[in-house]
Every structure is written in structure tokens, then in C-alpha cells.
Design an enzyme around this catalytic site. Structure first.
Site, PDB file in Angstrom:
ATOM      1  N   LYS A 115       0.890  -1.142   0.085  1.00  0.00           N
ATOM      2  CA  LYS A 115       0.012   0.081   0.004  1.00  0.00           C
ATOM      3  C   LYS A 115       0.980   1.215  -0.060  1.00  0.00           C
ATOM      4  CE  LYS A 115      -4.616  -1.315   1.962  1.00  0.00           C
ATOM      5  NZ  LYS A 115      -4.904  -2.061   0.968  1.00  0.00           N
ATOM      6  N   LYS A 203      -7.144 -10.062  -9.462  1.00  0.00           N
ATOM      7  CA  LYS A 203      -8.357 -10.087  -8.814  1.00  0.00           C
ATOM      8  C   LYS A 203      -9.237  -9.096  -8.972  1.00  0.00           C
ATOM      9  CE  LYS A 203      -8.012  -8.505  -4.123  1.00  0.00           C
ATOM     10  NZ  LYS A 203      -9.113  -7.639  -4.334  1.00  0.00           N
ATOM     11  N   LYS A 206     -12.113  -3.244  -5.773  1.00  0.00           N
ATOM     12  CA  LYS A 206     -12.983  -2.188  -5.600  1.00  0.00           C
ATOM     13  C   LYS A 206     -12.078  -0.908  -6.287  1.00  0.00           C
ATOM     14  CE  LYS A 206     -13.821  -2.558  -0.848  1.00  0.00           C
ATOM     15  NZ  LYS A 206     -12.558  -2.066  -0.209  1.00  0.00           N
TER      16      LYS A 206
HETATM   17  P1  ATP Z   1      -9.358  -2.392  -2.231  1.00  0.00           P
HETATM   18  O1  ATP Z   1      -9.119  -2.276  -3.847  1.00  0.00           O
HETATM   19  O2  ATP Z   1      -9.642  -1.215  -1.687  1.00  0.00           O
HETATM   20  O3  ATP Z   1      -8.159  -3.222  -1.511  1.00  0.00           O
HETATM   21  P2  ATP Z   1     -10.766  -4.927  -2.292  1.00  0.00           P
HETATM   22  O4  ATP Z   1     -11.973  -5.405  -3.353  1.00  0.00           O
HETATM   23  O5  ATP Z   1      -9.590  -5.592  -2.426  1.00  0.00           O
HETATM   24  O6  ATP Z   1     -10.693  -3.177  -2.531  1.00  0.00           O
HETATM   25  P3  ATP Z   1     -10.591  -5.123   0.417  1.00  0.00           P
HETATM   26  O7  ATP Z   1     -11.434  -4.169   1.264  1.00  0.00           O
HETATM   27  O8  ATP Z   1      -9.259  -5.319   0.535  1.00  0.00           O
HETATM   28  O9  ATP Z   1     -11.396  -5.179  -0.994  1.00  0.00           O
HETATM   29  O10 ATP Z   1     -11.470  -6.731   0.797  1.00  0.00           O
HETATM   30  C1  ATP Z   1     -12.339  -6.659   1.618  1.00  0.00           C
HETATM   31  C2  ATP Z   1     -12.854  -8.380   1.501  1.00  0.00           C
HETATM   32  O11 ATP Z   1     -13.242  -8.864   0.409  1.00  0.00           O
HETATM   33  C3  ATP Z   1     -11.650  -9.237   1.995  1.00  0.00           C
HETATM   34  O12 ATP Z   1     -12.101 -10.305   3.107  1.00  0.00           O
HETATM   35  C4  ATP Z   1     -11.064  -9.720   0.738  1.00  0.00           C
HETATM   36  O13 ATP Z   1     -10.292 -11.034   1.119  1.00  0.00           O
HETATM   37  C5  ATP Z   1     -12.475 -10.116  -0.196  1.00  0.00           C
HETATM   38  N1  ATP Z   1     -11.942  -9.767  -1.409  1.00  0.00           N
HETATM   39  C6  ATP Z   1     -11.668  -8.593  -2.085  1.00  0.00           C
HETATM   40  N2  ATP Z   1     -11.565  -8.884  -3.445  1.00  0.00           N
HETATM   41  C7  ATP Z   1     -12.099 -10.180  -3.639  1.00  0.00           C
HETATM   42  C8  ATP Z   1     -12.055 -10.942  -4.953  1.00  0.00           C
HETATM   43  N3  ATP Z   1     -11.914 -10.437  -6.007  1.00  0.00           N
HETATM   44  N4  ATP Z   1     -12.536 -12.313  -4.782  1.00  0.00           N
HETATM   45  C9  ATP Z   1     -12.906 -12.647  -3.456  1.00  0.00           C
HETATM   46  N5  ATP Z   1     -12.731 -12.184  -2.358  1.00  0.00           N
HETATM   47  C10 ATP Z   1     -12.329 -10.834  -2.516  1.00  0.00           C
HETATM   48 MG    MG Z   2      -7.982  -5.405  -1.276  1.00  0.00          MG
END
Ligand code: ATP
Ligand code: MG
Length: 336
Positions: A115, A203, A206
Site C-alpha cells: 500500500k 483479482k 474495488k
Molecule cells: P481495495 O481495492 O480497496 O483493496 P478490495 O476489493 O480488494 O478493495 P478489500 O477491502 O481489500 O477489498 O477486502 C474486503 C474483503 O473482500 C476481504 O475479505 C477480501 O479478502 C475480499 N475480497 C476482495 N477482493 C476479492 C475478490 N476479487 N474475490 C474474492 N474475495 C475478495
Molecule cells: Mg484489497
């Protein structure tokens, strides 16, 4: 009674990946255990501000909580819903644990390295948030903390901090179970990662800028369908599940199975040997848009008042439990 604790940062609307990979499994887990365990579901709003917030943080928080309810979270007296910043003991314990954790172990956190990479001046919160996370967990003696693999290291850090405090001051904290046991408890496929629609090697996230790479839970169903139809696939011309060689197609099969709540193997068999990617896309687009329409209808029915009522109860409970634990720690550290 043992405690299960879970939270998702709400700096923006959640994606289909967050829903299928985190929210839905957590709701299933909560419903399964809430008769015999405390289930703490909190929105880590203090964690949200370590990076830019997309939209209004308060609105995002309420929306995320509605999502839990729309996903089928059953409420009983053991389910506690609260906002982190409404329980000041989190920040207070964080400071105390800051004085227990070392620079060495905190600097080793991969999430911090990732990060902060490329940032000219990284805020201290990005470095410190695993300690706040340790406070989030230890205040409630939580044994089970459903997490994605990106968080494993933070659970190990939490365990180390807890053991260090217990060693020096007596049995103050419950040490959360090790990550391999956490995964067993969750009964989820540990490697589950919904892929980015445009770059399926990555992956779905968001925070990815390209709108067509991700499906947001508030996307209009037609828009979501369009995104699926334009998903990147490959030129093999054969529908087969293999995340290494055909991640795009495999991702679609994965989504199809999860959205319809059927075994992946069944979906793989149904499509085995088929060659028309367009047919698969159409089917997945239909499934996802149907799911979103249902989900959005359910979320829309949940009022803000309903959420605030739960928060009022949950935050009263959380403050009682957290303050009692904090006092124990303050006494040990001779602050009281
Ligand atoms: P950011 O881009 O802000 O990191 P993110 O989509 O990766 O957002 P997080 O807030 O990091 O989301 O994670 C929230 C939850 O969603 C965590 O438990 C993470 O393991 C799960 N998660 C995130 N992306 C995925 C994905 N593509 N598939 C399955 N689980 C996910
Ligand atoms: Mg994340």
C-alpha cells in the site's frame, strides 16, 4: 461464549468479488454460529480513512450494513453490529499496543509494503493499521476472525502481540486461533478470488480505476450484463476450467457457480467441451443481472432507521465489552 469478529472497510461501494468472496461467506458463517457464539460485525471506519474515500464515508458505512442484511444476515441477541469509531477504546488500545509491537515486525507487513509502494509520502495510518486491527480483535477476546489470505500476516501479528502482553502481564487477552485454523473454521475455499473482468490474471478490486473491470453491487443489472459480455477471455475456443491458462473463462464459470449457489463442478460439467464463449457469457450475464436485481430490491427495502436501531444496540454492547477489557489493560500498564 466465544466470539467471531469480522469487518469490511467501506471506502466505496463493494464489488461482486467482495460479495461472493467475503460478505456472503461471512453471513453464512454468522447464521450458522450465532446461536452459540457472539458474532461481532463492525465497520472499520477508522481503517477506511487510511486511503481516499470514494463517496461519503457515513453513507458507505450504512450501505455496507444494509448489504449484510440483504445478504441474509439473521439478527438475534448474539449478533452485534457497530462502527469502530463509535467505540473509542479501539484507538486507545491501539496506542498501548503501539508501545508493545516493534518497528521490525510491523515493517514486515506485506500490506504495508504494497500500500505504501510508489507513494511519495505515505501516511502513518497505512503503517499502523495492523496494530489497530489487533486492538479491534483483542478488545473482544475474539477467537475467530474470518479473513482473506491478504490478512493472514495481520492475524499472526495480533497473536504475537497478545502473547507478548500475556507473558508480561498475565492472561489478559484471548489469543485468536492461528490462520490455518481460521480457514478451517470458515469452510471457504481459501484460494477463492473473483478475477478482474478485463485483466483476469488479477483479482477484481474495488479500487481498480477501469469501470468495466469490476461489477459493483449497485450497478444497474443491464450494465453488469454488458460488463460480463465484454469480459476478456482467450483464443483457445474451448470452455474449460483452468485458472492458469484460461483465467477469463474460468472466472466466468466460477461466478456462474457462486451466484447460483451450485457446486463449481456441476457448472464445469455442464459447459465441458462447449466452444461458444458468447453462450457462456450470455448465461453468466443473465445470472449476475438477476442476482443483482434481487439483491438491490432486498437492500432497498432495508431502511436507514433499521440500521441505526441495530447500531444503537450494538454500540452500547461494544462499548461495555471493550471498555472493560481496556480497563484491564490500563491497570496492567499502571495507567489506572
Ligand atoms: P481495495 O481495492 O480497496 O483493496 P478490495 O476489493 O480488494 O478493495 P478489500 O477491502 O481489500 O477489498 O477486502 C474486503 C474483503 O473482500 C476481504 O475479505 C477480501 O479478502 C475480499 N475480497 C476482495 N477482493 C476479492 C475478490 N476479487 N474475490 C474474492 N474475495 C475478495
Ligand atoms: Mg484489497
Amino acid at each position: 461464549m466465544k466470539t467471531i469478529l469480522t469487518g469490511i472497510r467501506s471506502n466505496s461501494v463493494l464489488t461482486l468479488g467482495n460479495y461472493l468472496g467475503a460478505l456472503l461467506p461471512m453471513v453464512r458463517l454468522a447464521n450458522k454460529y450465532s446461536k452459540d457464539y457472539n458474532v461481532n460485525i463492525f465497520v472499520p471506519d477508522l481503517h477506511s480513512i487510511i486511503s481516499d474515500v470514494d463517496g461519503d464515508l457515513r453513507a458507505n458505512t450504512i450501505r455496507t450494513l444494509k448489504y449484510y442484511l440483504a445478504a441474509g444476515l439473521e439478527i438475534n441477541e448474539n449478533v452485534h453490529i457497530y462502527r469502530q469509531s463509535y467505540v473509542p477504546a479501539h484507538s486507545e488500545l491501539c496506542w498501548i499496543l503501539d508501545c508493545v509491537a516493534t518497528m521490525g515486525e510491523t515493517s514486515r507487513m506485506i500490506q504495508y509494503k504494497e500500500k505504501s509502494k510508489g507513494q511519495e509520502s505515505c501516511n502513518v495510518g497505512i503503517f499502523n493499521y495492523p496494530i489497530l486491527m489487533a486492538a479491534d480483535i483483542l478488545l473482544y477476546d475474539a477467537e475467530y476472525v474470518p479473513i482473506g489470505e491478504d490478512q493472514f500476516q495481520h492475524i499472526e501479528l495480533t497473536r504475537n502481540i497478545a502473547m507478548r502482553v500475556n507473558h508480561k502481564y498475565g492472561e489478559i487477552f484471548t489469543v485468536p486461533v492461528a490462520t490455518d485454523e481460521q480457514v478451517k473454521f470458515m469452510e471457504v475455499d481459501n484460494g477463492l478470488r473473483i478475477r478482474d473482468l478485463l485483466n483476469p490474471e488479477k483479482k477484481m478490486s474495488k479500487s481498480t480505476k477501469a469501470e468495466n473491470s469490476k461489477i459493483m453491487l449497485d450497478d444497474a443489472p443491464e450494465l453488469a450484463a454488458k460488463k460480463i459480455m465484454s469480459a476478456t477471455t482467450d483464443s483457445f475456443g474451448k470452455i474449460k476450467f483452468d485458472m492458469w491458462t484460461q483465467p477469463g473463462i474460468s472466472n466466468l464459470l466460477q461466478i456462474e457457480a457462486l451466484v447460483n449457489n451450485v457446486p463449481l463442478q456441476d457448472v464445469i460439467s455442464t459447459w465441458a467441451g462447449e466452444t461458444h464463449y458468447g453462450d457462456l457469457k450470455k448465461k453468466v450475464a443473465e445470472s449476475v443481472s438477476q442476482m443483482l436485481a434481487d439483491f438491490q430490491e432486498k437492500s432497498a427495502k432495508i431502511s436507514d432507521e433499521q440500521v441505526y436501531e441495530l447500531l444503537e444496540k450494538g454500540e452500547k454492547y461494544a462499548n461495555e465489552v471493550a471498555n472493560a477489557k481496556l480497563l484491564e489493560v490500563q491497570k496492567a500498564f499502571q495507567l489506572r
